[in-house]
Motif scaffolding. Structure first.
Motif, mmCIF file in Angstrom:
data_model
loop_
_atom_site.group_PDB
_atom_site.id
_atom_site.type_symbol
_atom_site.label_atom_id
_atom_site.label_comp_id
_atom_site.label_asym_id
_atom_site.label_seq_id
_atom_site.Cartn_x
_atom_site.Cartn_y
_atom_site.Cartn_z
ATOM 1 N N THR A 213 -14.426 86.820 44.674
ATOM 2 C CA THR A 213 -14.560 87.743 43.699
ATOM 3 C C THR A 213 -15.049 87.409 42.203
ATOM 4 O OG1 THR A 213 -12.411 88.537 44.464
ATOM 5 C CG2 THR A 213 -13.038 89.444 42.417
ATOM 6 N N THR B 202 -15.540 98.283 52.366
ATOM 7 C CA THR B 202 -15.426 96.863 52.279
ATOM 8 C C THR B 202 -14.160 96.432 51.508
ATOM 9 O OG1 THR B 202 -16.716 95.063 50.746
ATOM 10 C CG2 THR B 202 -16.466 96.945 49.542
ATOM 11 N N TYR B 203 -13.806 95.332 51.174
ATOM 12 C CA TYR B 203 -12.513 94.948 50.326
ATOM 13 C C TYR B 203 -12.767 95.290 48.919
ATOM 14 C CZ TYR B 203 -8.573 92.233 48.877
ATOM 15 O OH TYR B 203 -7.461 91.856 48.319
ATOM 16 N N LEU C 269 -19.816 92.399 56.666
ATOM 17 C CA LEU C 269 -18.642 92.660 57.159
ATOM 18 C C LEU C 269 -18.074 91.944 58.290
ATOM 19 C CD1 LEU C 269 -16.335 94.040 54.998
ATOM 20 C CD2 LEU C 269 -16.451 95.935 56.542
#
Ligand SMILES: Cc1ncc(COP(=O)(O)O)c(C=O)c1O
Length: 416
Positions: free
Chosen positions: A61, A85-86, A133
């Protein structure tokens, strides 16, 4: 009573003596943050991927946040991201004050649909984030072509794709930068941790500065340069996104077994492909020609058309997963359709079905246990449990609704 079968987790890290030995080194040396272990980990990851530079961070992140800043993403710009996605992919865009523009996916690969990129590019687009992904590369031929033609920067979200290739090129090497995660659900782990790879020396320098409060020189460089009495200048607004040397040491040990881990994951995935092929209601992961999957996760899709449409298939999927959990087999929905999550739903108000394939992936995907040490018999058990769960859940769903319980006579009235 027969012995209870062991619980199969969705994943677990693979450590041996090397991790236990290595992780003590920073404790012995006393250098705990962004020191020699982190430097060695950066070198190993960059070399493995074939990149010139590796810049470690605290997570993928934070890696994405810095890479987007280095790509020139600023407030009032837009960044194209796949919806499936996350959430961290979109959050990193928000941290820059920019607007994530959600794109639909290709349901076969779970990845960003290049036609969506083409359709949603505007004069405000500052960057595109293809996400590879579950370890499978997005269609980089087409996405690179579209980004090049538009002159737009590309930052790859490689959180899941260490060991994932497209046309023999490692993911993360198609654009300005690629960002990796070393969270425990990934193929190798440092607990928390991230890394940015890039071939651009100026970008790497900028990233190193931004992760270290904006310092023009790192502590390690200062000490290695002899002495260290004078502190460096800080000429950028930076962050504390430094990786610890304890994490770096873990990473170095994990890199020593990455090739073996990847080989084992591919073998396990191939075995699942075989075992699950008799289940017509479940699609196993697709592998486009030219792609090498790292199988960070093994994610299948329930076929809505076999189950009477998406709504019914979603109820079916949820019940099948619950039953597997009850039977000691962990499973998970693949990830989210981020445009439907509370923060984004409230902020941007995008209709759920505006991105129908991302929504279908959220509602119909199932990740199965995959980790080094998963045995043949375990995989056979997963397949057997899936088939049994399907039969039981369909029986429940197709059973006629039970009669309403009869109203009990009111005892007070009776007494009256
Ligand atoms: C696609 C994707 N992007 C970003 C992240 C965030 O990674 P991290 O937890 O290292 O911040 C993840 C984590 O699972 C992910 O799957």
């Amino acid at each position: 009573m027969p012995p209870r079968e062991r619980k199969l987790p969705i994943t677990k890290p693979f450590f041996d003596r090397d991790e236990f030995r290595r992780v003590l080194e920073p404790l012995r040396s006393g250098w705990l943050v962004q020191g020699p272990q982190v430097a060695e980990f950066e070198r190993l990851v960059a070399t493995f991927c074939g990149a010139r530079h590796g810049v470690a961070t605290t997570s993928c992140t934070t890696a994405l946040h810095l890479a987007l800043l280095a790509a020139g993403v600023r407030p009032d710009t837009e960044v194209l991201v796949p919806s499936f996605t996350y959430i961290a992919t979109a959050n990193a865009v928000e941290y820059c004050g920019a607007k994530p523009i959600f794109c639909d996916i290709d349901l076969a690969t779970f990845n960003l649909d290049p036609r969506e990129v083409e359709a949603k590019l505007t004069a405000r687009t500052a960057a595109v984030i293809p996400v590879h992904l579950f370890g499978l590369s997005a269609d980089m031929d087409r996405i690179v072509e579209v980004c090049r033609a538009a002159g737009v920067a590309m930052v790859e979200d490689c959180a899941c794709s260490l060991g994932g290739y497209w046309s023999e090129r490692h993911t993360g090497r198609f654009g300005l930068a690629g960002c990796f995660s070393f969270h425990p659900r990934k193929c190798i782990t440092t607990g928390e941790g991230g890394m940015i790879i890039t071939d651009d020396a100026a970008v790497a320098k900028r990233l190193r500065q931004l992760r270290d409060h904006g310092a023009s020189r790192s502590d390690l460089a200062r000490h290695e340069g002899g002495g260290g009495t004078l502190l460096p200048d800080f000429d950028a607004l930076g962050y504390n996104y430094r990786m610890s040397d304890i994490q770096g040491a873990l990473g170095v040990a994990q890199m020593g077994k990455l090739t073996r881990i990847l080989a084992e994951r591919r073998t396990l995935a191939a075995r699942y492909d075989d075992l699950l092929s008799p289940l017509p209601w479940l699609t196993t992961p697709y592998l486009p020609e030219g792609a090498l999957h790292s199988y960070q996760s093994y994610v299948c899709l329930v076929r809505a058309e076999e189950l009477g449409g998406m709504e019914r298939a979603n109820i079916f999927r949820n019940r099948v997963m619950a039953r597997l959990e009850e039977r000691g087999v962990a499973c998970r929905q693949g990830t989210h359709a981020v445009h439907t999550l509370g923060y984004y739903r409230t902020k941007y108000g995008i209709a759920e079905n505006a991105l129908p394939r991302a929504l279908a992936a959220e509602r119909l995907s199932v990740a199965l246990p995959l980790f080094v040490g998963l045995r043949k018999a375990d995989q056979q058990r997963v397949a057997t449990e899936l088939a049994a769960a399907r039969n039981e859940v369909l029986r429940q769903m197709d059973a006629p609704p039970s009669e309403e319980p009869r109203a009990q006579p009111d005892p007070k009235r009776q007494a009256a």
